[in-house]
Scaffold this motif. Structure first.
Motif, mmCIF file in Angstrom:
data_model
loop_
_atom_site.group_PDB
_atom_site.id
_atom_site.type_symbol
_atom_site.label_atom_id
_atom_site.label_comp_id
_atom_site.label_asym_id
_atom_site.label_seq_id
_atom_site.Cartn_x
_atom_site.Cartn_y
_atom_site.Cartn_z
ATOM 1 N N ILE A 86 0.846 -1.205 0.000
ATOM 2 C CA ILE A 86 0.000 0.000 0.000
ATOM 3 C C ILE A 86 0.879 1.251 0.000
ATOM 4 O O ILE A 86 0.640 2.195 -0.765
ATOM 5 N N SER A 87 1.910 1.249 0.830
ATOM 6 C CA SER A 87 2.829 2.383 0.872
ATOM 7 C C SER A 87 3.539 2.558 -0.468
ATOM 8 O O SER A 87 3.700 3.676 -0.966
ATOM 9 N N PHE A 88 3.945 1.452 -1.083
ATOM 10 C CA PHE A 88 4.608 1.472 -2.385
ATOM 11 C C PHE A 88 3.665 2.025 -3.450
ATOM 12 O O PHE A 88 4.044 2.868 -4.261
ATOM 13 N N ARG A 89 2.411 1.567 -3.420
ATOM 14 C CA ARG A 89 1.408 2.067 -4.365
ATOM 15 C C ARG A 89 1.217 3.570 -4.215
ATOM 16 O O ARG A 89 1.186 4.315 -5.192
ATOM 17 N N ASP A 90 1.100 4.030 -2.972
ATOM 18 C CA ASP A 90 0.916 5.462 -2.722
ATOM 19 C C ASP A 90 2.114 6.257 -3.230
ATOM 20 O O ASP A 90 1.958 7.330 -3.818
ATOM 21 N N TRP A 91 3.308 5.729 -3.006
ATOM 22 C CA TRP A 91 4.532 6.380 -3.475
ATOM 23 C C TRP A 91 4.532 6.467 -5.008
ATOM 24 O O TRP A 91 4.826 7.520 -5.579
ATOM 25 N N LEU A 92 4.174 5.363 -5.677
ATOM 26 C CA LEU A 92 4.095 5.367 -7.143
ATOM 27 C C LEU A 92 3.043 6.356 -7.638
ATOM 28 O O LEU A 92 3.287 7.101 -8.600
ATOM 29 N N ASP A 93 1.883 6.358 -7.004
ATOM 30 C CA ASP A 93 0.822 7.299 -7.397
ATOM 31 C C ASP A 93 1.320 8.739 -7.330
ATOM 32 O O ASP A 93 1.047 9.550 -8.224
ATOM 33 N N GLU A 94 2.056 9.061 -6.274
ATOM 34 C CA GLU A 94 2.585 10.420 -6.121
ATOM 35 C C GLU A 94 3.588 10.744 -7.222
ATOM 36 O O GLU A 94 3.565 11.834 -7.805
ATOM 37 N N ARG A 97 1.721 11.304 -10.427
ATOM 38 C CA ARG A 97 1.060 12.611 -10.390
ATOM 39 C C ARG A 97 2.064 13.724 -10.683
ATOM 40 O O ARG A 97 1.787 14.644 -11.445
ATOM 41 N N LEU A 98 3.256 13.632 -10.105
ATOM 42 C CA LEU A 98 4.282 14.649 -10.324
ATOM 43 C C LEU A 98 4.759 14.693 -11.772
ATOM 44 O O LEU A 98 5.213 15.731 -12.253
ATOM 45 N N MET A 99 4.671 13.558 -12.477
ATOM 46 C CA MET A 99 5.074 13.521 -13.880
ATOM 47 C C MET A 99 4.141 14.343 -14.750
ATOM 48 O O MET A 99 4.520 14.781 -15.829
ATOM 49 N N GLY A 100 2.923 14.525 -14.288
ATOM 50 C CA GLY A 100 1.956 15.308 -15.051
ATOM 51 C C GLY A 100 1.338 14.506 -16.151
ATOM 52 O O GLY A 100 1.581 13.311 -16.307
ATOM 53 N N GLY A 101 0.544 15.196 -16.934
ATOM 54 C CA GLY A 101 -0.170 14.518 -18.021
ATOM 55 C C GLY A 101 -1.317 13.698 -17.454
ATOM 56 O O GLY A 101 -1.431 13.509 -16.250
ATOM 57 N N SER A 102 -2.139 13.231 -18.330
ATOM 58 C CA SER A 102 -3.278 12.418 -17.901
ATOM 59 C C SER A 102 -3.580 11.403 -18.975
ATOM 60 O O SER A 102 -3.542 11.708 -20.166
ATOM 61 N N HIS A 103 -3.837 10.205 -18.540
ATOM 62 C CA HIS A 103 -4.290 9.143 -19.431
ATOM 63 C C HIS A 103 -5.623 8.661 -18.898
ATOM 64 O O HIS A 103 -5.793 8.526 -17.683
ATOM 65 N N ASP A 104 -6.554 8.389 -19.800
ATOM 66 C CA ASP A 104 -7.902 7.997 -19.381
ATOM 67 C C ASP A 104 -7.872 6.813 -18.406
ATOM 68 O O ASP A 104 -8.593 6.787 -17.432
ATOM 69 N N SER A 105 -6.994 5.822 -18.665
ATOM 70 C CA SER A 105 -6.984 4.628 -17.820
ATOM 71 C C SER A 105 -6.290 4.882 -16.494
ATOM 72 O O SER A 105 -6.396 4.082 -15.571
ATOM 73 N N ASP A 106 -5.565 6.012 -16.361
ATOM 74 C CA ASP A 106 -4.849 6.307 -15.135
ATOM 75 C C ASP A 106 -5.742 6.846 -14.046
ATOM 76 O O ASP A 106 -5.521 6.603 -12.865
#
Length: 108
Positions: A86-94, A97-106
């Motif tokens: 869960i911590s790893f997932r949260d870290w990846l999500d952050e 998010r910092l990379m920017g951009g948006s993909h519909d499936s994201d």
């Protein structure tokens, strides 16, 4: 206020590796298991070329084996408890998010 320092130590053979996918599941102990791989085309065992009259490499004649496959080279694997996952997932999500951009499936 008390503080604590963490020192990061890297072994001499440490390296960063590119991965293109992951495969895994839940272990019999209830940990999450992930095996990372790099996907690539199989290299041929042998290639045969014509040689031109002046001794230069000519056209490709034969590639062996002819039925080339996609290889998934396993580079390493990890296991982790649910809380760490869960911590790893949260870290990846952050980081995503910092990379920017948006993909519909994201975005959910």
């Amino acid at each position: 206020m008390d503080t604590i320092k963490f020192k990061y130590v890297f072994p001499d053979d440490y390296k960063t590796e590119q991965i293109t996918g992951v495969y895994g599941g839940i272990t019999s102990c209830g940990d999450i298991e992930a095996h990372f791989y790099y996907e690539h085309s199989a290299l041929p065992r042998e290639m045969e070329f014509e040689v031109t009259e002046d001794g230069q490499l000519g056209d490709l004649v034969k590639v062996s084996p002819a039925d080339r496959k996609i290889i998934r080279s396993i580079t390493n694997g990890i296991t982790m408890r649910r809380e760490v996952a869960i911590s790893f997932r949260d870290w990846l999500d952050e980081k995503i998010r910092l990379m920017g951009g948006s993909h519909d499936s994201d975005e959910q």
